[in-house]
Structures are given as structure tokens and as C-alpha cells.
Scaffold this active site. Structure first.
Site, PDB file in Angstrom:
ATOM      1  N   ARG A 106       0.870  -1.178   0.000  1.00 16.18           N
ATOM      2  CA  ARG A 106       0.000   0.000   0.000  1.00 16.18           C
ATOM      3  C   ARG A 106       0.902   1.222   0.000  1.00 16.18           C
ATOM      4  O   ARG A 106       1.699   1.407   0.934  1.00 16.18           O
ATOM      5  CB  ARG A 106      -0.911   0.011   1.228  1.00 16.18           C
ATOM      6  CG  ARG A 106      -1.826   1.248   1.311  1.00 16.18           C
ATOM      7  CD  ARG A 106      -2.633   1.227   2.603  1.00 16.18           C
ATOM      8  NE  ARG A 106      -3.381   2.453   2.791  1.00 16.18           N
ATOM      9  CZ  ARG A 106      -4.641   2.642   2.414  1.00 16.18           C
ATOM     10  NH1 ARG A 106      -5.288   1.663   1.817  1.00 16.18           N
ATOM     11  NH2 ARG A 106      -5.258   3.781   2.624  1.00 16.18           N
ATOM     12  N   HIS A 133      -7.278   0.999  -6.586  1.00 15.77           N
ATOM     13  CA  HIS A 133      -7.586   0.461  -5.251  1.00 15.77           C
ATOM     14  C   HIS A 133      -8.504  -0.760  -5.421  1.00 15.77           C
ATOM     15  O   HIS A 133      -9.672  -0.743  -5.024  1.00 15.77           O
ATOM     16  CB  HIS A 133      -8.275   1.542  -4.421  1.00 15.77           C
ATOM     17  CG  HIS A 133      -8.272   1.287  -2.949  1.00 15.77           C
ATOM     18  ND1 HIS A 133      -7.712   0.165  -2.372  1.00 15.77           N
ATOM     19  CD2 HIS A 133      -8.803   2.020  -1.912  1.00 15.77           C
ATOM     20  CE1 HIS A 133      -7.871   0.218  -1.064  1.00 15.77           C
ATOM     21  NE2 HIS A 133      -8.523   1.335  -0.768  1.00 15.77           N
ATOM     22  N   ASP A 229     -15.763  10.186  -2.175  1.00 10.51           N
ATOM     23  CA  ASP A 229     -14.550   9.990  -1.381  1.00 10.51           C
ATOM     24  C   ASP A 229     -14.062  11.367  -0.944  1.00 10.51           C
ATOM     25  O   ASP A 229     -14.574  12.398  -1.405  1.00 10.51           O
ATOM     26  CB  ASP A 229     -13.497   9.265  -2.241  1.00 10.51           C
ATOM     27  CG  ASP A 229     -12.289   8.792  -1.435  1.00 10.51           C
ATOM     28  OD1 ASP A 229     -12.347   8.828  -0.198  1.00 10.51           O
ATOM     29  OD2 ASP A 229     -11.289   8.389  -2.059  1.00 10.51           O
ATOM     30  N   CYS A 270     -15.598   5.027   0.753  1.00  6.47           N
ATOM     31  CA  CYS A 270     -14.554   4.069   1.140  1.00  6.47           C
ATOM     32  C   CYS A 270     -13.941   4.387   2.505  1.00  6.47           C
ATOM     33  O   CYS A 270     -13.215   3.549   3.049  1.00  6.47           O
ATOM     34  CB  CYS A 270     -13.479   3.984   0.061  1.00  6.47           C
ATOM     35  SG  CYS A 270     -12.732   5.561  -0.364  1.00  6.47           S
ATOM     36  N   ARG A 315     -14.364  -5.332   3.397  1.00  7.22           N
ATOM     37  CA  ARG A 315     -12.956  -5.315   3.020  1.00  7.22           C
ATOM     38  C   ARG A 315     -12.290  -6.611   3.472  1.00  7.22           C
ATOM     39  O   ARG A 315     -11.496  -7.208   2.745  1.00  7.22           O
ATOM     40  CB  ARG A 315     -12.227  -4.130   3.670  1.00  7.22           C
ATOM     41  CG  ARG A 315     -12.606  -2.752   3.162  1.00  7.22           C
ATOM     42  CD  ARG A 315     -12.290  -2.544   1.699  1.00  7.22           C
ATOM     43  NE  ARG A 315     -10.898  -2.812   1.363  1.00  7.22           N
ATOM     44  CZ  ARG A 315      -9.876  -2.013   1.638  1.00  7.22           C
ATOM     45  NH1 ARG A 315     -10.076  -0.861   2.250  1.00  7.22           N
ATOM     46  NH2 ARG A 315      -8.653  -2.341   1.274  1.00  7.22           N
TER      47      ARG A 315
END
Length: 333
Positions: A106, A133, A229, A270, A315
Site C-alpha cells: 500500500r 484500489h 470519497d 470508502c 474489506r
């Protein structure tokens, strides 16, 4: 569906059938976890998590998913790894691949995770880059499928800055899965033209559309999913806030925007979200510019239409599916 040994770097690398398989596998693993059925199918394997950008959801999702599958997890933050500083990415990849069965990254440019995968002999998973992503999109699509019972034929509208990882990834994922996608932004915030053209070609094959518009009412009409977002990405300087707020405030998700969409429309984000002033940064920015929230109104974020915490939980389930599919023996039905 045999995905063993595959990297998971961006959804462009996967077919519609492969993405659907990962979503279905995640649903199965989620159901088992809810019933308390253990699935330690990767017992004894070891994974490394490289985090050049910190995260709450991504780190927790990978760690818990790894533990649930029976794996040992090593976390390396920007201070705990020499990647790109004292040691090249290619050298790091080969060192870690000799010790671990899988590597998560990441961080910043997509080229970095691509190079890591190029020199690694074990699967590499993209936990977030500036451009893509993909694990977030799997979680989003599992959530959408849970709410609507399908993906194909729905309309998803992304509000705000569509140029980076979330706008890009939602556009790619929508094209792959037959979802009509709309980037609703000022024109200067539209996604990259080359990627848009690529997605339009994919979308045509899957019976859906890709649309770019700066007209909120036109973009939102008939939407099943409204997504947004934060307006300033991690690592960007504080000074860009004023420009972003001035240009993106008309694209804030409010109750009025939700009312323009279908009656059954859901709101997605998100996270983290600046929906109130209950964070240090949120309070500072809102008070400086005389606002009570930024990209989404608190009344929307906390409403029955909001599924943001379902996304956050998913997730873990979708990341678990990715790791099992790429590290397992492909006999998990």
C-alpha cells in the site's frame, strides 16, 4: 477458477468471470465466519504487509483475514522497511519472496507495486496506489450485491474528484461487471482519457455505459448507487484544500442529491469521511471554510441509505477471498 499464483494489482488484469468468482468466494467466507465455521485453509503460510501509506481498514482487513486463514502476518510500515530507500524495489521483492508466501503493498505509484510483482516469485496484492484500489472495489461490489441481489444493470455515480484511485477503479470495475458508471465532476476532474476509452470498450462488451458529466442532476438521475470519497488524497499538501472545496462543493452528496436518485438508492464511501467536525482535520477544515461537513452531509452519511460500514467490514471478507484464491489449492468450492 484457477487463480493460484496470480498477483492482484488492478481489476483490468481480471476477467468478469474471475471478479465474480472472487465476490462469490468472499460471500461464502463471510457466511462461514458469521456461523463460526473456521476456514484456516492457509495454515502455516506467512505474508508481509508493506504500508508506505497508513490505513485503518486495509491493515485490519489484511491482518484479520490472514489470521482467519491460519497465516502468520508481518506488518512493515514506512519506518520498518527500506523499500525504495536503502534497498531497491526489485531487491526487496526478491528478499521478501524468499521468506513469505504473499506480499501486500500500500503506497504511491502503481509502477511501484507492478515492479514489486515483477521481481517477486510469490503473489503481490495491491492495498492501494495513487492510480488503483482494487480490494476496495471488491468490497464495494460485494456490498452492492448484498443490497440489490445483482450488479449488472445498476447505475453507479461517483461524485467529486474522479481522477485518482477510487474513480479509476470504480470505472474499471463497473465496466467489467456490467454496471452503468457516471463520473460526476467538474471537467478538470474527469478520469484519464486513455483509461476512459479503455473502459468504454470493456463496457460495450458487457452491455453497460461509461459517462462523464459536470451536471449533477443529469448525472444522478436514475442512480442506484451514489459514491464519493474525500476531496484531498493522502500525501497532498494542506494548501490544495481551498481550491478543491471551491470547485467540488457543488458535487457534495446531500439529501437533495440523494432525492434526485432512485428511491432505493444507497450511499457509499470508502472511508475515512469528513461528514462532521468530529476529527481533528475535519474540524480544522470545516471551521476555516465555514462548513459543517465536506464531501458528504452528515444526514446522508448516518441515514438508512448509507452502507459505509457494510463496505468497511466487507474489506476483510473480499481480501480473504483474494488471498485464498491466489495462495490456496483451488479446491475451495
Amino acid at each position: 477458477m484457477n487463480l493460484k499464483g496470480r498477483d492482484f494489482l488492478k481489476l483490468l488484469d481480471f476477467s468478469t468471470q474471475e471478479i465474480d468468482y472472487l465476490i462469490c468466494l468472499a460471500g461464502k467466507l463471510k457466511a462461514e465466519k458469521k456461523k463460526g465455521i473456521p476456514h484456516r485453509h492457509l495454515q502455516g503460510k506467512n505474508i508481509a504487509l508493506i504500508f508506505e501509506k497508513t490505513s485503518t481498514r486495509t491493515r485490519c482487513a489484511f491482518e484479520v483475514a490472514g489470521y482467519d486463514l491460519g497465516m502468520n502476518v508481518t506488518y512493515l510500515d514506512s519506518q520498518g522497511s527500506q523499500i525504495g530507500k536503502k534497498e531497491s524495489i526489485s531487491d526487496t521483492a526478491q528478499v521478501l519472496a524468499g521468506m513469505f508466501d504473499g506480499i501486500e503493498y500500500r503506497g504511491y505509484g502503481q509502477n511501484l507495486v507492478e515492479e514489486l510483482a515483477k521481481y517477486s516469485k510469490v503473489p503481490v496484492w495491491n492495498g492501494l496506489t495513487d492510480e488503483f484500489h482494487p480490494t476496495q472495489i471488491l468490497a464495494d461490489f460485494l456490498t452492492i450485491k448484498e443490497k440489490f441481489g445483482k450488479l449488472k444493470g445498476l447505475k453507479l455515480v461517483y461524485m467529486g474528484d474522479s481522477r485518482f484511485n477510487m474513480g479509476n477503479s470504480l470505472m474499471v470495475g463497473s465496466a467489467k461487471m456490467g454496471i452503468d458508471f457516471v463520473a460526476c465532476s467538474p471537467k478538470k476532474y474527469f478520469p484519464n482519457e486513455e483509461l476512459v476509452a479503455q473502459c468504454k470498450t470493456i463496457a460495450k462488451q458487457n452491455g453497460c455505459t461509461i459517462e462523464l458529466t459536470d451536471n449533477v442532476e443529469k448525472g444522478v438521475k436514475g442512480a442506484n448507487i451514489i459514491y464519493t470519497d474525500v476531496w484531498v488524497s493522502m500525501g497532498e499538501p494542506f494548501e490544495v484544500w481551498e481550491q478543491r472545496i471551491n470547485e467540488l462543493l457543488p458535487y457534495k452528496v446531500t439529501d437533495k442529491v440523494m432525492d434526485m436518485a432512485n428511491k432505493n438508492a444507497i450511499f457509499m464511501h470508502c472511508l475515512p469521511a469528513f461528514h462532521d467536525k468530529n476529527t481533528k482535520i475535519g474540524k480544522e477544515i470545516c471551521e476555516k471554510f465555514g462548513l459543517d461537513s465536506l464531501e458528504v452531509a452528515d444526514s446522508v452519511f448516518t441515514s438508512d441509505k448509507s452502507v459505509v460500514f457494510d463496505e468497511a467490514e466487507n474489506r476483510m471478507h473480499t481480501i480473504k477471498a483474494v488471498m485464498l484464491a491466489t495462495l490456496g489449492e483451488n479446491d475451495y468450492k
